[in-house]
Design an enzyme around this catalytic site. Structure first.
Site, short mmCIF file in Angstrom:
data_model
loop_
_atom_site.label_atom_id
_atom_site.label_comp_id
_atom_site.label_asym_id
_atom_site.label_seq_id
_atom_site.Cartn_x
_atom_site.Cartn_y
_atom_site.Cartn_z
N GLY A 113 0.81 -1.21 0.00
CA GLY A 113 0.00 0.00 0.00
C GLY A 113 0.84 1.26 0.00
O GLY A 113 2.05 1.23 0.26
N ARG A 122 0.39 -5.33 -4.81
CA ARG A 122 0.64 -6.47 -3.94
C ARG A 122 0.84 -7.73 -4.77
O ARG A 122 0.35 -7.83 -5.89
CB ARG A 122 -0.52 -6.66 -2.96
CG ARG A 122 -0.81 -5.42 -2.10
CD ARG A 122 -1.92 -5.67 -1.11
NE ARG A 122 -2.32 -4.45 -0.42
CZ ARG A 122 -1.71 -3.94 0.64
NH1 ARG A 122 -0.65 -4.58 1.13
NH2 ARG A 122 -2.13 -2.83 1.20
N GLY A 123 1.55 -8.70 -4.20
CA GLY A 123 1.74 -9.97 -4.90
C GLY A 123 2.72 -9.85 -6.05
O GLY A 123 3.54 -8.93 -6.12
N THR A 128 6.72 -7.84 1.65
CA THR A 128 7.69 -7.38 0.66
C THR A 128 9.10 -7.76 1.07
O THR A 128 9.90 -8.20 0.24
CB THR A 128 7.58 -5.85 0.51
OG1 THR A 128 6.25 -5.52 0.14
CG2 THR A 128 8.54 -5.34 -0.54
N ASP A 149 1.09 1.52 9.50
CA ASP A 149 0.57 1.08 10.81
C ASP A 149 1.63 1.12 11.91
O ASP A 149 1.31 0.92 13.08
CB ASP A 149 0.02 -0.34 10.71
CG ASP A 149 -1.25 -0.41 9.88
OD1 ASP A 149 -1.81 0.66 9.58
OD2 ASP A 149 -1.67 -1.52 9.51
N MET A 184 -6.49 3.88 9.89
CA MET A 184 -5.80 2.65 9.50
C MET A 184 -5.18 1.99 10.73
O MET A 184 -4.82 2.66 11.70
CB MET A 184 -4.74 2.95 8.44
CG MET A 184 -5.32 3.61 7.20
SD MET A 184 -4.13 3.83 5.87
CE MET A 184 -4.17 2.21 5.13
N GLY A 185 -5.05 0.68 10.67
CA GLY A 185 -4.51 -0.10 11.77
C GLY A 185 -5.16 -1.47 11.79
O GLY A 185 -6.12 -1.69 12.52
N ARG A 186 -4.63 -2.37 10.98
CA ARG A 186 -5.25 -3.69 10.83
C ARG A 186 -5.16 -4.50 12.11
O ARG A 186 -6.15 -5.06 12.59
CB ARG A 186 -4.58 -4.48 9.70
CG ARG A 186 -4.84 -3.94 8.31
CD ARG A 186 -4.10 -4.79 7.28
NE ARG A 186 -4.44 -6.20 7.43
CZ ARG A 186 -5.51 -6.79 6.90
NH1 ARG A 186 -6.35 -6.08 6.18
NH2 ARG A 186 -5.73 -8.08 7.09
N ILE A 228 -5.19 9.93 4.05
CA ILE A 228 -4.06 9.99 4.97
C ILE A 228 -2.81 9.38 4.36
O ILE A 228 -1.70 9.89 4.52
CB ILE A 228 -4.42 9.29 6.29
CG1 ILE A 228 -5.39 10.16 7.09
CG2 ILE A 228 -3.18 8.96 7.10
CD1 ILE A 228 -5.91 9.48 8.34
#
Length: 533
Positions: A179, A242-243, A270, A298, A341-343, A449
């Protein structure tokens, strides 16, 4: 006097370092912050199996640490004097364990690699071949004992007088994955400037849109001119995704292009991909340095003080929180909800709450909550203040979605249900059922953000990270990342940084979390400590 401070016997700490002690006449805790080491041989550890942290007492107040220098035992002792303590703890610990964080070097599988003089016009002191930094050392700390905290020895980042690459033959590639995050362009710029300006490298390539760009998209040439102003722009000029990590295709592309330095900017996934490339290059005995700069908005990368872009994200989040406050305050018995944000960790939510000082409730993944108690407390806040402002991290309250599986993203991360929308809808329903319909204003600024340019402090941080990682690659290191540790830039082994056991989470018993709770006035655990307001 009964409680007067008494000097404790001097202790010897095992280290390859020179240290300073902080003398405090009224403290129970003495923290010895940074130790810097400079010995004689390059890269003290050739493999984990050669590390022998054998600590042995040589006297009542003396300790020894043996560390392998390519098979040769070298013993260093350092004496720390004037450690103070209270009568309650007259004897500080006599043994301190130091764990060395081993970084791979190209000479481990290419022992005859030629060395070159560093072309950098460096006016300061070169970083010593064996220079390292030791973590904070805690004395008489029940918290450190309870948490099993250990001191680690890190290779210090910076320019070395001798390098293992001929700069005229360096072919470098830079890739950004995952991201977006404030500061990505700053890091790209810093790496490019350092390679081209400091080391006179002729070929610097930018890989577009993540790992898949190595083998499926055109490579971009990066020059000082093309990257001169990119720091004023958010996001990444290389694009990101991603990926796409296909080892065989990536290695084929690297070898066809003659790349011998790879710079990867991204998070845990990554970096694990970068480590796979590094180990494959070692297996093939290819003189290729693969290194990384940790990126996560994060702030959940192991070992480092903080990740770049975090300060910027907190600053932007505070702006949104202030807007939500106006919306809630200008509505009749309004509720403002901001999802940040903050998984799996709530650092952005917690720091933004502290920085704004207007939040009534902060919800993070590390602290569970019950909806009924949450809304009861919100009602009490509204009765007192006329409004209630809630900040919630995106990974908070996931137990309220039990049984719901939205699959995974291309990086293998679980797709999280929207806790913000759930809170908004449940809040409306709860207050309506109580006969007190309320206005709920919900704001999700996540993409706003993460896509802004870096703040001045983050810009400085990114510049140092980019320069430091280039110095490490030129010194022949590989399979490492670069970060800020105890106010010093150090090289971090990717194996350790991505170790699943090294989870970085908000400690809900920590001082900073307790300060946050003190700011909001919220109960710690809604189901256990709810007492109203």
């Amino acid at each position: 006097r009964r409680n007067s401070l008494q000097p404790c016997p001097a202790a010897t700490v095992p280290a390859f370092t020179a240290m300073f002690s902080v003398r405090a006449l009224s403290m129970l805790l003495v923290v010895l912050f940074v130790a810097v080491v400079d010995a004689s041989r390059p890269y003290p550890l050739s493999s984990p199996s050669q590390l022998r942290n054998a600590v042995s007492k040589t006297g009542p107040n003396s300790l020894r640490l043996k560390g392998g220098h390519y098979g040769q035992d070298t013993v260093h002792e350092i004496l720390i004097k004037d450690i103070w303590s209270t009568d309650a703890s007259p004897n500080p610990p006599s043994e301190i364990t130091v764990k060395t964080m081993h970084v791979d070097h190209l000479t481990h599988w290419l022992p005859d690699l030629q060395r070159w003089p560093n072309p950098c016009k460096h006016k300061g002191a070169w970083v010593g071949e064996d220079e390292s930094v030791i973590d904070v050392i805690y004395v008489n700390s029940p918290r450190a004992i309870r948490k099993g905290l250990i001191s680690r020895q890190w290779m210090r980042a910076g320019p070395k007088e001798k390098i293992y690459f001929d700069p005229t033959k360096v072919n470098a590639a830079i890739v950004t994955c995952g991201g977006l995050c404030p500061g990505l362009n700053n890091v790209i710029q810093s790496i490019t400037f350092s390679l081209r300006n400091r080391y006179n490298v002729a070929n610097v390539w930018g890989i577009q849109f993540g790992y898949k760009g190595f083998y499926s998209l055109d490579w971009m040439e990066l020059t000082e001119e093309s990257t001169r102003h990119i720091h004023t722009r958010g996001g990444t000029i290389l694009g990101s995704s991603r990926g796409g990590h296909d080892l065989e295709k990536i290695m084929t592309a690297l070898e066809e292009k003659g790349v011998n330095q790879v710079y990867v900017i991204g998070g845990d996934g990554t970096h694990m991909g970068a480590n796979i490339i590094s180990k494959e290059a070692a297996r093939r005995k290819v003189p290729m340095s693969v290194c990384g700069v940790p990126k996560t908005i994060d702030n959940d990368v192991a070992f480092i003080d903080k990740s770049f872009g975090f300060d910027t994200a907190v600053g932007e989040a505070v702006k949104v929180i202030n807007c939500a406050l106006i919306e809630a305050d200008d509505s009749h018995e309004g509720v403002g909800i901001v999802k940040l944000m903050g998984r799996e960790c709530g650092f952005i939510a917690m720091y933004a709450t502290l920085a704004s000082n207007v939040v009534d409730i902060c919800l993070i993944p590390e602290e569970p909550f019950e909806l009924e108690e949450l809304f009861q407390y919100a009602q009490e806040v509204i009765k007192k203040k006329g409004h209630c402002l809630i900040v919630v991290a995106e990974g908070a309250g996931q137990k309220h979605f039990e049984g719901l599986d939205l699959g995974k993203d291309p990086s293998g991360n679980k797709i999280l249900p929207d806790i913000g929308t759930l809170l908004k809808n449940k809040c409306k329903d709860w207050f309506k059922a109580k006969g007190r319909p309320t206005e709920v204003r919900y704001i999700d600024p996540s993409y706003q953000i993460r896509s802004v340019p870096a703040s001045p402090s983050d810009s400085v941080y990114c510049s140092a990270l980019g320069t430091s990682v280039v110095h490490g690659a030129m010194a022949g290191l590989t399979g490492f990342s670069c970060g800020h540790r105890n106010n010093r830039y150090v090289y971090i082994p990717i194996d350790d940084m991505c170790d699943p056991s090294q989870k970085v989470r908000v400690d809900t018993s920590s001082r900073i979390y307790n300060r946050m709770v003190g700011h909001t006035g919220q109960p710690r655990f809604f189901s256990q400590l709810f007492r109203g307001i």
